[in-house]
Design a protein around this motif. Structure first.
Motif, PDB file in Angstrom:
ATOM      1  N   UNK A 269     -50.407  45.303  49.892  1.00  0.00           N
ATOM      2  CA  UNK A 269     -51.796  44.947  50.642  1.00  0.00           C
ATOM      3  C   UNK A 269     -53.491  45.230  50.613  1.00  0.00           C
ATOM      4  N   UNK A 270     -53.924  44.582  50.870  1.00  0.00           N
ATOM      5  CA  UNK A 270     -55.544  45.138  49.990  1.00  0.00           C
ATOM      6  C   UNK A 270     -55.365  46.939  50.423  1.00  0.00           C
ATOM      7  N   UNK A 271     -55.398  47.607  51.825  1.00  0.00           N
ATOM      8  CA  UNK A 271     -55.089  48.425  51.534  1.00  0.00           C
ATOM      9  C   UNK A 271     -53.816  48.944  51.787  1.00  0.00           C
ATOM     10  N   UNK A 272     -53.126  49.727  50.660  1.00  0.00           N
ATOM     11  CA  UNK A 272     -52.315  49.947  50.208  1.00  0.00           C
ATOM     12  C   UNK A 272     -51.427  50.589  51.591  1.00  0.00           C
ATOM     13  N   UNK A 273     -50.747  50.181  51.693  1.00  0.00           N
ATOM     14  CA  UNK A 273     -49.621  50.417  53.220  1.00  0.00           C
ATOM     15  C   UNK A 273     -50.158  50.229  54.731  1.00  0.00           C
ATOM     16  N   UNK A 276     -51.864  45.223  58.547  1.00  0.00           N
ATOM     17  CA  UNK A 276     -52.911  44.989  59.137  1.00  0.00           C
ATOM     18  C   UNK A 276     -54.158  44.095  57.752  1.00  0.00           C
ATOM     19  N   UNK A 277     -54.324  45.221  57.264  1.00  0.00           N
ATOM     20  CA  UNK A 277     -55.439  44.756  55.851  1.00  0.00           C
ATOM     21  C   UNK A 277     -55.118  43.203  55.031  1.00  0.00           C
ATOM     22  N   UNK A 278     -54.627  43.146  55.560  1.00  0.00           N
ATOM     23  CA  UNK A 278     -53.945  41.695  54.748  1.00  0.00           C
ATOM     24  C   UNK A 278     -53.665  41.756  53.549  1.00  0.00           C
ATOM     25  N   UNK A 490     -41.304  39.987  51.099  1.00  0.00           N
ATOM     26  CA  UNK A 490     -40.328  40.097  52.513  1.00  0.00           C
ATOM     27  C   UNK A 490     -39.926  41.286  52.419  1.00  0.00           C
ATOM     28  N   UNK A 491     -40.098  42.053  53.726  1.00  0.00           N
ATOM     29  CA  UNK A 491     -39.655  43.286  53.581  1.00  0.00           C
ATOM     30  C   UNK A 491     -40.977  44.788  52.662  1.00  0.00           C
ATOM     31  N   UNK A 492     -42.213  44.220  52.821  1.00  0.00           N
ATOM     32  CA  UNK A 492     -43.421  44.986  52.352  1.00  0.00           C
ATOM     33  C   UNK A 492     -42.437  44.753  50.256  1.00  0.00           C
TER      34      UNK A 492
END
Length: 588
Positions: A269-273, A276-278, A490-492
């Motif tokens: 993710x754009x913002x780790x964790x 919602x950050x994409x 899939x599952x982060x």
């Protein structure tokens, strides 16, 4: 004169003269017997052609679109069969990927390559026989490395072929070949892909127009482009993307999600964790674990495109990696996190070409393959669907990405010094693609459209071929090789989708019906590249030597269709086989 009933003896000198005359007459009689069928067949063909209503007199007997190696080989074959043709090139340089960096020949069995394709590799061998061809090392030094290229030894002394070569050498050989045959080439003139650019008449292509405004009329048309643009403009049905497993009974078809992630649990993710950050650039979508089932058909994605690069560590022949205009670090955040999360240190191949240069290809999870770069996920369109301007933008995007990739590896502070130093020893070869700022002429379009042909080559035709009621036009001889097409979460965790890499046991036959449209379809069109095959089978067929083989055979059939005044689907298969054997194609 005979007196009474007894013959007089013939003098010995006259007897010798008589024997010589008899022997000479016998030889002449034998030669006439040998060549009479060929002469009669040729006369018959000319007569049929002259009175053929199917193919009225056109500007050219054969029009070939695309100056890939397939287009060039098709032109050579038509030329040798004494027919008129036009070689219409969307590109300015000859040879497609063979002159744009793919000097590592993709074939697992060199003995399956015959005909004009083998002549090409023989010309490579002859060129590198000269000491003047070796300006960075000697021929013996290169041989001593014992490089096992894919078809066999890089330099095959017994077969007198060489399977590895520098891009500029391949281009020089092709240009000289064309000049020697006084073959006319029409460059920088891509097809007008707008509706109505192709004229059809009586279920045949009559002409097509190019962006220069020219119209090309012919009796037979050959599409030797990687994309299949002439085929599409002519309205010939085709497929894009992977079929499902059930469509042709192919175990390797459809969506193929790797079982285990290759990304060392890097945060996607754009913002780790924060989901919602994409997603990071280069990761396409999130799917639930319950949807992780292989085998369903995809939505038309293509294998990823990339550039095949000629790199060198020779400082005096090197252009250092540079930050390209338009560089955006966000394009490489995935790479940086991958390095930080893993122990990975090897990011591109280094296949050794002559003169201390490489043919460098994509390697492993994050490399020069721009996954998703040829596909617009929001619009569901591919590189093949969009306008010429949008294609140009996609090509430029790949160029900026690739140049940025190497600059990042060699210079970015988040990359460990050991990797920066290792990659930084390389640079772009200064003596390659000199007229194009040392950058390959073409983007590697690994997969385009695939024609709905009279016969569709399938996975079973590659792995366990069966005899068909058709003519073999060549042999395929490469691994079933599909590069990963997209990244999923899939599952982060990040997973690759699309990989197929399955070796084959031995060369397999390619059938003539896979080069021509379905029965009842366009009857004067031959297709040696975007031929009739499934996505899986095409993974083995999509190789430069195979394209050349199919092009020679397809061009032969095109001329036979003219000579026999029949649709390309109906050429005499026995005559086709005989001609291919005569021209040294390998058919078994």
């Amino acid at each position: 004169m005979v007196q009474g009933g007894a013959p007089q003896a013939v003098p010995s000198g006259n007897r010798r003269d008589f024997n010589k005359l008899f022997s000479l007459l016998f030889v002449i009689f034998a030669l006439v017997c040998i060549f009479q069928p060929v002469s009669a067949e040729s006369t018959e063909s000319e007569s049929i052609r002259a009175n053929c209503g199917r193919y009225p007199k056109a500007q050219y007997d054969v029009v070939i679109y695309g100056c890939t190696t397939a287009g060039i080989v098709a032109g050579i074959q038509v030329h040798r069969m004494n027919r008129t043709f036009a070689l219409v090139c969307p590109e300015s340089h000859l040879g497609g990927m063979t002159t744009s960096g793919l000097g590592w020949t993709d074939s697992k069995h060199g003995k399956s390559i015959g005909g004009i394709a083998r002549e090409f590799y023989g010309k490579i061998y002859s060129y590198y026989q000269s000491n003047s061809a070796w300006n960075r090392e000697t021929r013996q030094h290169y041989k001593d490395r014992k490089i096992t290229a894919q078809p066999g030894p890089a330099i095959d002394e017994q077969g007198k072929v060489q399977w590895t070569f520098e891009p500029h050498v391949a281009e020089r050989i092709l240009e000289d070949w064309m000049k020697a045959g006084k073959i006319e080439i029409h460059r920088d003139d891509p097809i007008n892909r707008s509706k109505g650019s192709v004229t059809l008449k009586n279920n045949q292509i009559a002409s097509f127009s190019t962006k220069s405004g020219k119209t090309w009329t012919g009796s037979i048309f050959i599409d030797a482009s990687y994309e299949g643009d002439l085929m599409a403009a002519a309205g010939i049905p085709f497929r894009i993307g992977s079929e499902g497993q059930s469509d042709f009974g192919e175990s390797l078809a459809g969506i193929q999600i790797q079982e285990k992630s290759s990304y060392w649990k890097l945060d996607p993710y754009v913002k780790k964790g924060d989901p919602n950050s994409g997603l990071l650039r280069g990761i396409e979508r999130v799917i639930p674990a319950s949807h992780k089932k292989n085998g369903a058909s995809d939505v038309g994605r293509l294998q990823p495109f990339n550039y095949r690069l000629s790199l060198t560590q020779q400082k005096d022949n090197q252009v250092r990696f540079f930050k390209p205009e338009g560089y955006d670090e966000k394009d490489h955040e995935l790479l940086l996190r991958f390095i930080e999360a893993s122990t990975h240190t090897d990011f591109f191949t280094q296949q050794l070409m002559p003169n201390l240069k490489t043919d460098s290809n994509s390697k492993d999870a994050v490399s020069t393959d721009l996954m998703g770069g040829n596909y617009n996920h929001e619009q569901g369109t591919t590189y093949l669907d969009v306008s010429d301007a949008e294609r140009t933008a996609i090509v430029h995007k790949h160029k900026v990405y690739t140049q940025g990739f190497f600059w990042t590896l060699a210079n970015h502070p988040r990359v460990p010094k050991s990797i920066r130093d290792s990659v930084g020893r390389f640079g772009y070869a200064k003596d390659e693609w000199v007229s194009n700022n040392n950058w390959p002429y073409e983007l590697y379009v690994r997969e385009g459209r695939r024609m709905k042909a009279a016969y569709i080559m399938k996975q079973s035709d590659v792995q366990s071929p069966k005899k068909l009621d058709d003519t073999i036009v060549g042999l395929g001889s490469y691994t079933l090789d599909v590069h990963e097409m997209e990244r999923l979460v899939i599952d982060n965790q990040v997973y690759n989708e699309g990989l197929v890499h399955t070796p084959i046991a031995k060369p397999f036959p390619i059938w003539y019906n896979s080069l021509v449209p379905e029965k009842g379809g366009i009857s004067n069109f031959v297709n040696p590249i975007t031929m009739g095959s499934t996505h899986v089978a095409f993974a083995s067929l999509r190789m430069e030597p195979t394209y050349m083989i199919m092009a020679q055979s397809g061009a032969t059939a095109a001329v036979h269709a003219l000579e026999q005044c029949v649709a390309v689907q109906d050429v005499d298969r026995k005559r086709l086989s005989a001609k291919l054997n005569q021209d040294h194609q390998i058919l078994s």
